[in-house]
Design an enzyme around this catalytic site. Structure first.
Site, mmCIF file in Angstrom:
data_model
loop_
_atom_site.group_PDB
_atom_site.id
_atom_site.type_symbol
_atom_site.label_atom_id
_atom_site.label_comp_id
_atom_site.label_asym_id
_atom_site.label_seq_id
_atom_site.Cartn_x
_atom_site.Cartn_y
_atom_site.Cartn_z
ATOM 1 N N CYS A 180 0.845 -1.201 0.000
ATOM 2 C CA CYS A 180 0.000 0.000 0.000
ATOM 3 C C CYS A 180 0.880 1.251 0.000
ATOM 4 O O CYS A 180 1.936 1.289 0.635
ATOM 5 C CB CYS A 180 -0.904 -0.020 1.235
ATOM 6 S SG CYS A 180 -1.852 1.490 1.506
ATOM 7 N N CYS A 192 -6.241 2.136 -8.054
ATOM 8 C CA CYS A 192 -7.166 3.107 -8.650
ATOM 9 C C CYS A 192 -6.884 3.155 -10.148
ATOM 10 O O CYS A 192 -5.761 3.476 -10.573
ATOM 11 C CB CYS A 192 -6.971 4.484 -8.017
ATOM 12 S SG CYS A 192 -7.914 5.797 -8.829
ATOM 13 N N CYS A 316 -31.176 -18.965 2.406
ATOM 14 C CA CYS A 316 -31.669 -18.903 3.789
ATOM 15 C C CYS A 316 -32.612 -17.723 3.992
ATOM 16 O O CYS A 316 -33.503 -17.773 4.831
ATOM 17 C CB CYS A 316 -30.509 -18.842 4.770
ATOM 18 S SG CYS A 316 -29.355 -17.490 4.456
ATOM 19 N N HIS A 785 -26.113 -14.837 7.167
ATOM 20 C CA HIS A 785 -27.039 -15.962 7.247
ATOM 21 C C HIS A 785 -28.324 -15.541 7.958
ATOM 22 O O HIS A 785 -28.290 -14.758 8.912
ATOM 23 C CB HIS A 785 -26.367 -17.110 8.013
ATOM 24 C CG HIS A 785 -27.156 -18.385 8.011
ATOM 25 N ND1 HIS A 785 -27.501 -19.035 6.853
ATOM 26 C CD2 HIS A 785 -27.673 -19.127 9.024
ATOM 27 C CE1 HIS A 785 -28.188 -20.130 7.156
ATOM 28 N NE2 HIS A 785 -28.309 -20.199 8.468
#
Length: 857
Positions: A180, A192, A316, A785
């Site tokens: 980074c 970018c 679900c 979930h």
């Protein structure tokens, strides 16, 4: 096969195997959940490939007789046994690395060709019909076919990726792509594409660490599109994220865009999981604990109303909502019916009425609620297999058909699904009433009337209007706990560690009454008074009538780095009765003067008088949204709450008229698109309003839809489904609720004589009790979930664990002499996909439920 024959073998020798595009129903019956795995087997029609059970219900035989389709192949299969150690529970579908386990590897299968008309079994045919049978056995099942279609819903590019302008080309040294630009992190790096900046990902986002430097760069520069370097592959695939859309996208010019920075994609090797892989992995690992406070496995439950639903691939959200709905007596009475229509459709799998009846039979009778005997129990009395669960693939297909989100295999918002299902059910009532007798719309139990009162703060004149609703979506107040203090009284500095993140995520609890207090409290809105031209109003919404079932969506979202983020704010809801009478409207107060009718010139002034909140408009536009969208969002959300307006924008990004300038109707102040031209002047046919009302839409919504579509009924229905938040068009004759709609409603009807601001007609007590909840774990409604908890009275008697081990699966669910492990009182039952169990951490989960279902008592 045997050597029997019949004349139909020659008569139908021209039958062909199923084409790839044809649905083959060879797993379960299209009218019930009896399947090829049952002892009797499944009859698959060789004429149309419908699947019909061969057991006591003989749906296969009924199909053959009604449609003159005599030939069928009976399929009987048994799952090859697995020990507990080898058993893999049904898992959510993976798009990546799908295991192609064949039926031959999973099942022992026996087939038999027979003729229903002649009553001959064991037919022998070495010609074309044998090829048809082999084609049936090799074809994708209906469920598999729909899964393939759903996974083919690919990501799309957006304007920001298509029209992106890059800075002048330069070569970024390979060493500069290893960490980074603002910290030492060397993974989860995002490039970018506009300027070549390399930043780390969001802090604890998607399972990967990061310090937010990629997001910070986007915030400061306005550059929208980034690519995850570790996800690049030589064939051109990569994670592309548009921060302005807040969506994963595709970049059709990715090769050229990377070449601008000297990156040759052909030489790249994928080193990290993609976002899709991370989300799937996260979904697979999310699981509600199936243990109690002492670490013991929760006791599986079996019997009527205690049947699980198999996960069909991130489904679900669907299973939890269906379990909550079909635990309600209105849905049981409506769909658990054994009367058959005089004429069944040839394709029952494509009939919503039949599939809802099939689901009710599957969930409520207890017929399929038994331990999965394909899993050999270990012998431990605390280790009893859960159910295999029912797979409602046909119903899922119908619910998602034509819907971009629910047709996919991605996780979805359960509350949006609830609204969609209720609309589909009400829409289906019209067609069902001509086929079935004594049809009542179960959605009526959800309907109630809210009365909105506008009061000019200058002249004190008022205007009332009524909205028929089926739910409340309330914002949960987000209040963080005070920062921890050192012994000396100084605030303790924190670092971005997991422990600190946990501390920072703790919020003050609120009660459900506090959420309703905020929802019904008066608020200031900016409108132009048609009487005195003052621009400040007080707006308040209260109940004019109460429903039998009150569905409340608790919104725990705030905007963090431009993203609506779910926050775990505890909402306290007790099991005792909740009195909502204080939220009842009082009707028109003596001496109140109503504002003049907007049919005059004052209305024209109001059309253009909406003035967006300046600070809110500026904040939304600073996030990159166009002014037109910001004005629409502020108007739609009351022009006060910027976060709510931002959430509205994210929900309505795909609206076809999102960029159409705001134009207000003279009667409602509701937003309409200018593309409608003279829509406001369209004369609406009352019969069309009535027909849409029979589908469950309110008269104002129907009127607005018909005006927007020039009176075209079919287009109006499509418009309503694509604009679920439409406020409606409140003409003079729209100020009352339809007699016909109210007559069939469980809500106390509002008669035509009851005018806006009139005395409330629903005067019964407004006591409600929590009956079921849909809960969610995860930082986003599109991941994680969902499960449901349902409050049950007098649970069916349960076998003891030893009886479960020793009793055959066919008698588990119905054993009348079983030793009770249930209760004659009230218990909470957990529905976690195919698992159904007693108890669980319901008291804790009630605090974080996403949907609360309260019943009027």
């Amino acid at each position: 096969m045997g050597g029997a024959t019949c004349p139909h073998l020659k008569q139908y020798a021209h039958l062909n195997p199923p084409r790839p595009s044809e649905s083959v129903y060879r797993e379960d019956c299209t009218r019930c959940f009896d399947s090829a795995d049952d002892e009797a087997g499944l009859d698959v029609c060789l004429h149309c490939f419908n699947g019909g059970c061969a057991g006591e219900r003989v749906h296969g035989q009924q199909h053959a007789k009604q449609f003159d389709h005599p030939l069928a192949v009976r399929i009987q299969r048994s799952r090859k046994r697995k020990s507990r150690d080898d058993h893999e529970p049904p898992e959510k579908m993976k798009k990546l690395e799908i295991k192609a386990e064949t039926d031959a590897e999973r099942y022992d299968t026996k087939t038999e060709l027979h003729c229903f008309e002649c009553g001959v079994h064991g037919l022998s045919d070495a010609g074309q019909l044998d090829q048809v049978v082999q084609g049936v056995l090799k074809a994708n099942t209906f469920a598999q076919q729909e899964e393939v279609k759903a996974w083919e819903l690919e990501l799309q590019p957006c304007d920001h990726t298509i029209f992106m302008e890059q800075e002048p080309a330069r070569e970024i040294p390979s060493g500069a792509l290893s960490r980074c630009n603002d910290c030492e992190l060397n993974e989860n790096l995002w490039l970018c594409l506009t300027c070549g900046n390399l930043g780390c990902g969001r802090r604890q986002f998607g399972g990967s660490g990061g310090n937010n430097h990629g997001v910070d760069h986007t915030t400061s520069s306005g550059h929208a599109v980034a690519v995850k370097l570790g996800s690049l592959t030589a064939d051109g695939n990569a994670d592309i994220y548009c921060y302005q859309c807040d969506e994963e996208r595709t970049d059709p010019k990715l090769v050229a865009h990377l070449a601008n920075w000297g990156i040759d994609i052909a030489s790249r090797v994928k080193t990290e999981k993609s976002l899709a892989e991370q989300q799937l992995e996260q979904n697979l690992h999310f699981d509600f604990a199936m243990t109690d406070a002492d670490g013991r496995q929760l006791r599986p439950l079996f019997g009527p109303g205690l049947t699980g639903l198999k996960n069909l691939g991130n489904s679900c959200y669907l299973a939890s909502v269906l379990q909550a709905l079909f635990s309600m007596p209105e849905f049981e009475q409506r769909y658990l019916r054994h009367d058959e229509p005089s004429s069944l459709p040839q394709k029952p799998a494509e009939d919503l009425e039949i599939q809802l009846r099939k689901l009710a039979d599957g969930l409520l009778t207890g017929r399929y609620s038994k331990p999965d005997t394909d899993v050999m129990a270990s012998g431990d009395v605390d280790d009893i297999p859960h159910q295999r669960g029912l797979a409602p693939a046909m119903l899922k297909h119908l619910i998602g058909r034509g819907h971009a989100e629910f047709a996919s295999m991605r996780q979805q918002d359960s509350f949006e699904l609830l609204l969609h299902i209720l609309k589909l059910i009400s829409r289906s009532q019209q067609s069902s009433s001509g086929t079935y007798s004594n049809i009542n719309d179960p959605v009526d139990a959800f309907r109630f009337v809210m009365e909105q009162k506008l009061t000019c703060l200058a002249c004190k004149k008022v205007r009332y209007r009524q909205d028929e609703m089926e739910n409340l979506s309330v914002a949960v107040p987000i209040r963080r706990k005070a920062a921890a203090k050192s012994p000396g009284g100084d605030e303790i500095m924190t670092t971005p560690s997991a422990q600190d993140a946990k501390i920072e995520s703790e919020f003050e609890s609120v009660t459900l009454e506090q959420c309703l207090d905020d929802y019904t409290a008066p608020e200031l809105v900016e409108l132009t008074c048609s009487s005195c031209e003052h621009k400040s109003f007080s707006k308040q919404s209260l109940f004019k009538s109460f429903p039998t079932i009150l569905a409340i969506n608790a919104r725990r979202f705030e905007i963090v780095n431009w993203v609506p983020t779910k926050q775990d704010v505890p909402v306290i809801v007790g099991d005792n009765s909740l009195d909502l009478d204080r939220y009842r409207c009082k009707g028109k107060i003596e001496g109140e003067e109503e504002l003049p009718d907007d049919g005059s010139a004052g209305a024209e002034q109001q059309n253009t008088a909406f003035v967006p909140n300046e600070s809110g408009l500026e904040m939304l536009m600073s996030m990159g949204f166009p002014r037109v969208r910001c004005e629409k969002a502020l108007h739609a959300t009351g022009n006060a709450d910027t976060e709510m307006a931002a959430a509205w924008l994210f929900e309505h990004m795909e609206d076809p008229d999102i960029d159409t300038p705001l134009q207000l109707s003279s009667s409602s102040g509701g937003a309409q698109s200018s593309s409608a031209g003279g829509a406001a002047a369209t004369v609406v046919d009352p019969d069309s309003i009535e027909a849409l009302g029979n589908m469950g839409f309110s008269a104002p919504q129907a009127r607005q839809a018909l005006k927007e579509t020039g009176g075209d009924m079919e287009r109006a229905v499509d418009w309503l489904f694509s604009h679920p938040d439409a406020v409606g068009d409140f003409d003079d004759d729209a100020m009352t609720i339809s007699n016909e709609t109210a007559a069939d409603s469980t809500v106390a009807p509002t008669s035509a004589a009851s005018t806006i601001g009139g005395e409330p007609t629903d005067t019964a007590s407004a006591n409600f009790q929590l009956k079921s909840i849909v809960c969610h774990k995860g930082a986003s409604i599109h991941a994680g979930h969902y499960v449901a908890f349902v409050r049950k009275e007098n649970l069916p008697s349960q076998p003891t664990p030893q009886q479960q081990l020793n009793t055959s699966s066919s008698t588990i669910a119905t054993s009348a002499n079983a030793t009770t492990a249930g209760s004659a009182g009230t218990e909470w039952v957990l529905y976690n996909d195919e698992k159904v169990a007693l108890g669980g951490d319901v008291e804790e989960m009630k605090k974080f439920a996403y949907i609360y279902f309260l019943r009027r008592v």
